[in-house]
Motif scaffolding. Structure first.
Motif, short mmCIF file in Angstrom:
data_model
loop_
_atom_site.label_atom_id
_atom_site.label_comp_id
_atom_site.label_asym_id
_atom_site.label_seq_id
_atom_site.Cartn_x
_atom_site.Cartn_y
_atom_site.Cartn_z
N PHE A 178 -61.84 14.54 47.76
CA PHE A 178 -61.81 14.88 46.34
C PHE A 178 -61.59 13.65 45.47
N ARG A 179 -61.50 12.46 46.11
CA ARG A 179 -61.13 11.26 45.37
C ARG A 179 -62.17 10.15 45.55
N LEU A 180 -63.45 10.52 45.62
CA LEU A 180 -64.50 9.51 45.75
C LEU A 180 -64.45 8.58 44.55
N TYR A 181 -64.65 7.29 44.80
CA TYR A 181 -64.39 6.32 43.74
C TYR A 181 -65.59 5.47 43.35
N ASP A 182 -66.74 5.67 43.99
CA ASP A 182 -67.91 4.93 43.52
C ASP A 182 -69.16 5.79 43.61
N ARG A 183 -70.22 5.32 42.99
CA ARG A 183 -71.46 6.08 42.89
C ARG A 183 -72.09 6.35 44.25
N ALA A 184 -72.05 5.32 45.11
CA ALA A 184 -72.69 5.44 46.41
C ALA A 184 -72.07 6.58 47.22
N GLN A 185 -70.74 6.69 47.17
CA GLN A 185 -70.08 7.78 47.89
C GLN A 185 -70.54 9.14 47.38
N ILE A 186 -70.65 9.25 46.07
CA ILE A 186 -71.08 10.53 45.49
C ILE A 186 -72.51 10.85 45.88
N SER A 187 -73.37 9.86 45.78
CA SER A 187 -74.78 10.06 46.12
C SER A 187 -74.94 10.45 47.59
N ASP A 188 -74.12 9.84 48.46
CA ASP A 188 -74.25 10.08 49.90
C ASP A 188 -73.57 11.36 50.36
N HIS A 189 -72.54 11.79 49.66
CA HIS A 189 -71.68 12.85 50.21
C HIS A 189 -71.63 14.14 49.40
N ILE A 190 -72.25 14.20 48.24
CA ILE A 190 -72.19 15.44 47.45
C ILE A 190 -73.57 16.06 47.34
N GLU A 191 -73.61 17.34 47.64
CA GLU A 191 -74.87 18.10 47.58
C GLU A 191 -74.59 19.41 46.86
N PHE A 192 -75.40 19.72 45.85
CA PHE A 192 -75.21 20.96 45.11
C PHE A 192 -75.93 22.10 45.79
N LEU A 193 -75.30 23.28 45.76
CA LEU A 193 -75.84 24.48 46.35
C LEU A 193 -76.31 25.42 45.25
N PRO A 194 -77.24 26.32 45.57
CA PRO A 194 -77.69 27.28 44.55
C PRO A 194 -76.51 28.14 44.07
N GLY A 195 -76.43 28.32 42.75
CA GLY A 195 -75.34 29.11 42.19
C GLY A 195 -75.86 30.30 41.42
N GLY A 196 -74.96 31.23 41.11
CA GLY A 196 -75.33 32.37 40.29
C GLY A 196 -75.16 32.04 38.82
N ARG A 197 -75.24 33.05 37.95
CA ARG A 197 -75.07 32.82 36.52
C ARG A 197 -73.66 32.35 36.22
N SER A 198 -73.55 31.29 35.43
CA SER A 198 -72.26 30.72 35.05
C SER A 198 -71.42 30.34 36.27
N SER A 199 -72.07 29.82 37.29
CA SER A 199 -71.32 29.35 38.45
C SER A 199 -71.89 28.02 38.94
N VAL A 200 -71.05 27.27 39.63
CA VAL A 200 -71.41 25.96 40.17
C VAL A 200 -70.87 25.88 41.59
N ALA A 201 -71.71 25.40 42.51
CA ALA A 201 -71.28 25.24 43.90
C ALA A 201 -71.77 23.90 44.43
N PHE A 202 -70.90 23.18 45.10
CA PHE A 202 -71.32 21.92 45.70
C PHE A 202 -70.57 21.68 47.01
N MET A 203 -71.19 20.88 47.87
CA MET A 203 -70.60 20.55 49.16
C MET A 203 -70.30 19.06 49.21
N ILE A 204 -69.07 18.73 49.62
CA ILE A 204 -68.67 17.34 49.88
C ILE A 204 -68.75 17.19 51.40
N LYS A 205 -69.73 16.44 51.87
CA LYS A 205 -70.09 16.52 53.30
C LYS A 205 -69.82 15.23 54.07
#
Length: 711
Positions: free
Chosen positions: A619-646
């Protein structure tokens, strides 16, 4: 012909604008500097501007007047004070203020425009008592005034008597580090005698990156003033230092509460000496947040047990910092270098009129701060003053970072130099502030605001985008925001969840790294989170409001960036609908510890989310590369957000983590990857312990809630 404006360009050049240059007759023009007439050597014209070359130098200790027939115009020194010529002559690195020694003390004041300066020594720090001071004249070298007074002056008080432009003012030394009651006389102290036991022993644990911090904004008075706080020194520095306190209902209060909550950094609202016109230290019944500086390098006296004793406020603030450090908390100081309480009455203006405050060529003050004046941080001796002050607080008081009020008033070069100079302390100090776009008289590319964040990669910026998207705009009480089932906000929440540091979701990156994004949804300004939610959703139940409150800061605590919490939001703090409580009563501003008992479930939820963030580096990624490499968004419903830190992001022990925000007022079904998933956060409970284990596929997420799962 009319004289429109004139400015000193360098010591021997004046720029004069007229309305009709065709009528100009060079022979009719005279230049007078004080009582001295300066002859002109030559002149050139360009359009309606006349450039006058002088045969001798202008002395800025005296006004310079241009006369033409029966017309006259004062020459402005405004631009000249920012010039290289001014800097080269008047800038000094000499130690300013009082250099105290038992055998004698040296006083130094920077005042280039003054024609005489005296040190006035008093026996009392109480300005109401009649006393004739001892007077010692100071000598001037290129604007640096100095005097040495023999004898041990410890315990005495002092001011400066400054004569500038034919006015005599008695002023407090801007570099004073101690004072008498209400800050109207500087005090001469031995700082080595103000350190509590253990002050230099206990150190706050240092963080590797800003994203490791969880900031808690608190007010010294608010924390303990409640009648049932269980704290002896109510409203005082020492109240913040008391350990193990609790209310009559058995809930922890003050420092004990902060420790139970689990945050890493406490940001103290102003503890420097603020205007006695806001709160009289002799009778501190009035309330004020303190964003109106008086003495920048002295602690505020209303929070001390004896404001008449100049060392008391120093010792007691250090005592509070010692206790926070002893308990593993870092301490951040809220600083207000962007403006003064009332510029014309300030010591800075009385010492050197027109230098410390940003103005336009016509002499009118820049007012991006909204307080009637902006500090001219771009000027070399103003910049030095700010840096000296910060270094003083960082070293003498051992603060661990600084939050800049209206940082957008300052210039980029000053903030860059501050970042560099603070490294000399050897500490990893945090530095962040309000990077709002403000209408101050600086070039747009020079303002230290959020739009120039890429020029200040080591500074953090309050992220108003995540604030307004989560709970609704602070400028519109009816805007519900994402947590109030607000439509069309999911993509912005996604952008904020990655610290606004990547060009995602049709938005350009706002920050170079997530470490620059100070994520918050409430602070001392505007309505409390609870009050804003009630105003924007007036017909929902209290249980629904609690869910919105938990989801709001749940997003803050699980997004990439630096989480920031307003004290009391963890138990649904209210200010009874008062939007700007800067001078409201204690009953409006205080931390209501009975409310903690009432909303203990919300407090436990916050505590669990904080534990989750602290124990899991993903939950404490500190640079862009980490975010680009480790975060993936999942399909969400109305007014919802889902993502995976992998993939064990940031070397986390959990391989994959899914975070789901459901801002809708109904259940949403989210498709997650197959496999066994352990739920650690749902609508009712948060932490690191497994609540239930489910299989991947479709997962139901309750209305207005956050869900966190790992495998």
């Amino acid at each position: 012909m009319q004289l429109l404006r004139c400015s000193l360009i360098n010591f021997t050049t004046i720029s004069l604008f007229v309305d009709d240059i065709s009528q100009f007759d060079y022979r009719k023009l005279t230049v007078k500097n004080g009582e001295v007439t300066i002859l002109t050597d030559d002149y050139t014209t360009y359009a309606n501007e006349i450039i006058l070359k002088l045969k001798s130098m202008v002395d800025i200790k005296f006004h310079c007047i241009i006369s033409y027939d029966d017309l006259s115009k004062s020459v402005s020194y405004h631009s000249f004070c920012s010039s290289k010529e001014f800097h080269d002559k008047y800038y000094t690195e000499e130690k300013l203020g009082v250099d105290y020694h038992k055998e004698g003390s040296t006083f130094r004041l920077w005042a280039p425009a003054s024609t005489s300066v005296n040190v006035l020594i008093y026996e009392s720090g109480d300005f109401t008592l009649p006393e004739k001071p001892r007077k010692y004249p100071m000598s001037d070298t290129n604007g640096l005034w100095e005097a040495r007074v023999k004898g041990n002056l410890k315990g005495y008080f002092y001011t400066y008597e400054v004569k500038v432009y034919n006015e005599v003012n008695e002023v407090v030394d801007p570099y004073a580090v101690a004072c008498g009651v209400n800050g109207l006389r500087g005090a001469i102290v031995d700082l080595k005698e103000t350190n509590p036991t253990g002050f230099r022993t206990y150190k706050a644990p240092e963080i590797n990156n800003y994203t490791d911090a969880i900031i808690y904004e608190a007010n010294v008075r608010d924390l303990s003033i409640h009648p049932d706080s269980g704290i002896k020194h109510k409203g005082k520095y020492l109240g913040l230092a008391e350990e193990g306190t609790e209310s009559s209902k058995g809930v922890s209060t003050g420092l004990a509460h902060i420790l139970e909550l689990g945050v890493t950094h406490v940001q103290l609202m102003p503890v420097f000496d603020y205007s006695y016109l806001s709160v009289d230290e002799r009778h501190p019944y009035k309330y004020n947040w303190g964003y109106d500086p008086q003495n920048y390098n002295i602690p505020e006296g209303t929070y001390s047990t004896d404001p008449y004793n100049p060392t008391c406020r120093i010792y007691e603030l250090k005592k509070a910092i010692t206790q926070l450090h002893k308990n593993g908390l870092a301490v951040i100081m809220d600083v207000v270098y962007n403006h003064i309480y009332k510029y014309e009455d300030s010591n800075l203006e009385k010492i050197f009129p027109g230098y410390y405050f940003r103005a336009y060529e016509d002499g009118s003050l820049s007012n991006g701060s909204g307080c009637g004046n902006d500090i001219a941080s771009e000027r070399s001796m103003v910049r030095r003053f700010i840096i000296d002050s910060l270094l003083y607080w960082a070293t003498e008081y051992d603060f661990d970072g600084f939050r800049f009020d209206l940082m957008g008033i300052h210039d980029v070069d000053t903030m860059t130099e501050i970042c560099e100079k603070l490294k000399s302390t050897g500490k990893n100090l945090m530095l962040y502030g309000e990077g709002w776009h403000l209408n101050t008289n600086l070039r747009e590319d020079q303002k230290a605001n959020i739009y120039n964040s890429f020029k200040l990669k080591e500074a953090g910026f309050f992220n108003d985008l995540i604030r307004d998207t989560i709970k609704g705009s602070v400028f519109n009480i009816h805007d519900k925001g994402f947590v109030g089932d607000g439509e069309g906000k999911a993509d912005t929440i996604k952008f904020c969840a990655v610290g606004c540091s990547l060009d995602w979701f049709n938005k350009p990156a706002a920050f170079y790294s997530p470490s620059q994004s100070i994520n918050y949804c409430s602070c001392h300004d505007n309505y409390t989170l609870w009050d804003k939610l009630k105003l924007s959703s007036p017909y929902v139940s209290e249980e629904e409001l609690k869910a919105m409150n938990k989801l709001a800061d749940g997003i803050v605590l699980t997004s990439m960036g630096v989480p920031f919490l307003h004290a009391g939001s963890e138990f649904c703090r209210t200010k009874e609908g008062v939007e700007n409580s800067y001078n409201s009563t204690d009953t409006i501003n205080r931390m209501d510890w009975h409310r903690k008992s009432k909303y203990l479930d919300v407090f436990e939820y916050y505590k669990g989310l904080i534990r989750l963030r602290k124990e899991h580096r993903a939950f404490r990624l500190y640079d862009r590369a980490q975010i680009s490499d480790h975060i993936e968004f999942l399909p969400g419903g109305r007014s919802s957000v889902a993502f995976m830190i992998k993939d064990h992001a940031n070397n986390d022990t959990w391989k994959d983590i899914i975070v789901i925000y459901n801002g809708a007022a109904h259940v949403n079904t989210i498709l997650i990857p197959s496999g066994q998933w352990h739920v650690v956060v749902n609508k009712h409970k948060a932490g690191t312990e497994v609540i239930e284990t489910i299989e991947g596929g479709n997962v139901s997420v309750e209305a207005t809630s956050i869900m966190v799962l790992y495998r």
